[in-house]
Write a protein that holds these residues in place. Sequence first.
Motif, PDB file in Angstrom:
ATOM      1  N   LYS A  63       0.829  -1.212   0.000  1.00 22.94           N
ATOM      2  CA  LYS A  63       0.000   0.000   0.000  1.00 22.94           C
ATOM      3  C   LYS A  63       0.861   1.258   0.000  1.00 22.94           C
ATOM      4  CE  LYS A  63      -4.226  -1.802   2.127  1.00 22.94           C
ATOM      5  NZ  LYS A  63      -5.190  -1.656   3.249  1.00 22.94           N
ATOM      6  N   GLU A  64       1.944   1.225   0.775  1.00 23.54           N
ATOM      7  CA  GLU A  64       2.835   2.382   0.852  1.00 23.54           C
ATOM      8  C   GLU A  64       3.469   2.672  -0.507  1.00 23.54           C
ATOM      9  OE1 GLU A  64       4.940   5.584   2.518  1.00 23.54           O
ATOM     10  OE2 GLU A  64       3.251   4.407   3.321  1.00 23.54           O
ATOM     11  N   LEU A  65       3.940   1.625  -1.168  1.00 23.76           N
ATOM     12  CA  LEU A  65       4.575   1.811  -2.469  1.00 23.76           C
ATOM     13  C   LEU A  65       3.568   2.264  -3.526  1.00 23.76           C
ATOM     14  CD1 LEU A  65       6.985  -1.267  -2.527  1.00 23.76           C
ATOM     15  CD2 LEU A  65       7.611   1.144  -2.261  1.00 23.76           C
ATOM     16  N   THR A  69      -0.189   1.521 -13.854  1.00 22.38           N
ATOM     17  CA  THR A  69      -1.101   0.551 -13.263  1.00 22.38           C
ATOM     18  C   THR A  69      -0.308  -0.347 -12.306  1.00 22.38           C
ATOM     19  OG1 THR A  69      -0.766  -1.062 -15.043  1.00 22.38           O
ATOM     20  CG2 THR A  69      -2.582   0.502 -15.304  1.00 22.38           C
ATOM     21  N   PHE A  70      -1.019  -0.919 -11.330  1.00 26.50           N
ATOM     22  CA  PHE A  70      -0.383  -1.799 -10.353  1.00 26.50           C
ATOM     23  C   PHE A  70      -1.064  -3.163 -10.381  1.00 26.50           C
ATOM     24  CE2 PHE A  70       0.103   2.525  -8.861  1.00 26.50           C
ATOM     25  CZ  PHE A  70       1.431   2.589  -8.442  1.00 26.50           C
ATOM     26  N   SER A  71      -0.273  -4.199 -10.278  1.00 28.76           N
ATOM     27  CA  SER A  71      -0.826  -5.546 -10.154  1.00 28.76           C
ATOM     28  C   SER A  71      -0.014  -6.311  -9.119  1.00 28.76           C
ATOM     29  CB  SER A  71      -0.806  -6.279 -11.495  1.00 28.76           C
ATOM     30  OG  SER A  71       0.516  -6.374 -12.003  1.00 28.76           O
ATOM     31  N   GLN A 121       4.800 -10.311  -5.087  1.00 34.19           N
ATOM     32  CA  GLN A 121       5.474  -9.327  -5.921  1.00 34.19           C
ATOM     33  C   GLN A 121       4.488  -8.262  -6.390  1.00 34.19           C
ATOM     34  OE1 GLN A 121       7.178 -11.643  -9.113  1.00 34.19           O
ATOM     35  NE2 GLN A 121       9.055 -12.067  -7.967  1.00 34.19           N
ATOM     36  N   LEU A 122       4.983  -7.041  -6.468  1.00 33.19           N
ATOM     37  CA  LEU A 122       4.186  -5.925  -6.965  1.00 33.19           C
ATOM     38  C   LEU A 122       4.761  -5.472  -8.301  1.00 33.19           C
ATOM     39  CD1 LEU A 122       1.974  -3.735  -6.470  1.00 33.19           C
ATOM     40  CD2 LEU A 122       3.772  -2.358  -5.388  1.00 33.19           C
ATOM     41  N   VAL A 152      13.628   2.481  -2.979  1.00 35.56           N
ATOM     42  CA  VAL A 152      12.816   1.725  -3.935  1.00 35.56           C
ATOM     43  C   VAL A 152      12.010   2.679  -4.815  1.00 35.56           C
ATOM     44  CG1 VAL A 152      10.925   0.081  -4.197  1.00 35.56           C
ATOM     45  CG2 VAL A 152      12.685  -0.310  -2.482  1.00 35.56           C
ATOM     46  N   VAL A 153      11.363   3.651  -4.194  1.00 39.60           N
ATOM     47  CA  VAL A 153      10.553   4.617  -4.942  1.00 39.60           C
ATOM     48  C   VAL A 153      11.412   5.366  -5.958  1.00 39.60           C
ATOM     49  CG1 VAL A 153       9.228   6.764  -4.751  1.00 39.60           C
ATOM     50  CG2 VAL A 153       8.830   4.904  -3.127  1.00 39.60           C
ATOM     51  N   TYR A 154      12.595   5.775  -5.539  1.00 35.23           N
ATOM     52  CA  TYR A 154      13.496   6.523  -6.434  1.00 35.23           C
ATOM     53  C   TYR A 154      13.893   5.678  -7.639  1.00 35.23           C
ATOM     54  CZ  TYR A 154      17.707   8.790  -8.213  1.00 35.23           C
ATOM     55  OH  TYR A 154      18.634   9.358  -9.034  1.00 35.23           O
TER      56      TYR A 154
END
Length: 264
Positions: free
Chosen positions: A8-10, A20-22, A29-30, A63-65
């Motif tokens: 959720k944070e990512l 899109t996210f799966s 794995q995201l 990770v976000v970067y």
Amino acid sequence: MDSRKMRKELENRLQHPDRTFSYDREKDQLRIENKNTGRGITIALPGIVAKWQDHKEKAIDEVVYYVSEGLNAMESQVELSGKEKNIFPVIRSTSFPSEAEEGIPFLFDNHTAETRIYYALDLGTTYRLIDSKLLKKEGWSAGQVRETALFNVRSLSVKLKEDRVADNTFYFLNSNDGYDASRILNTSFLNEMKKKIKGTMTVAVPHQDVLIIADVENNTGYDILAQMTMSFFASGRVPITALSFLYEDGELEPIFILGKTKKE
């Protein structure tokens, strides 16, 4: 922090109208994908959760970067011609994927039993691994890329930090330019270091942002090297191998070091 909260944070921090996210529940794995191109990045949540235990928000920030930069790189127009000085080799483990998620093979060469050499175009804040599709589009041969990359890695600085522990000398290269481990391909540099070595020369590339050269003069030196390499391997953003290598006659040979158990 568990995988559900991390997911959720990512998703919140990587939210974008074009993405899109799966989630793969079985593999935990995201995947973050660009709607327009269908290209994306898959990240394993357990590893990030484990790093969060030690580094908290810094682990998520990293990770976000890198996901953001990676997605931006995929979306940008990439050309090799005119960018010859930005082509470098990168060292990866043999378990690293041999092709992009779209099924396009990366250009890579076997290096040791533990490592492979991939080739990348540096884009400034990130880089793009060179694949067969890009080679065909640019009209470059694999040989051209290899020659250019190996020439460029020899031009990188090799400033070392030195530490003496239990009569063994350890040299560290940690410039954080993304190519510290790649310096292991600079044979001229390794051969110059070999001349300084009094005992046995060992080399380690636990993750992409460090190169360790050790002058091992006693058995304790091997124990220290093993512990040091494992520590770097566990904390690295892009882990490569926890094994070290003997350097003899221009060849790298993986060595297994069995650490001694300390008595309480």
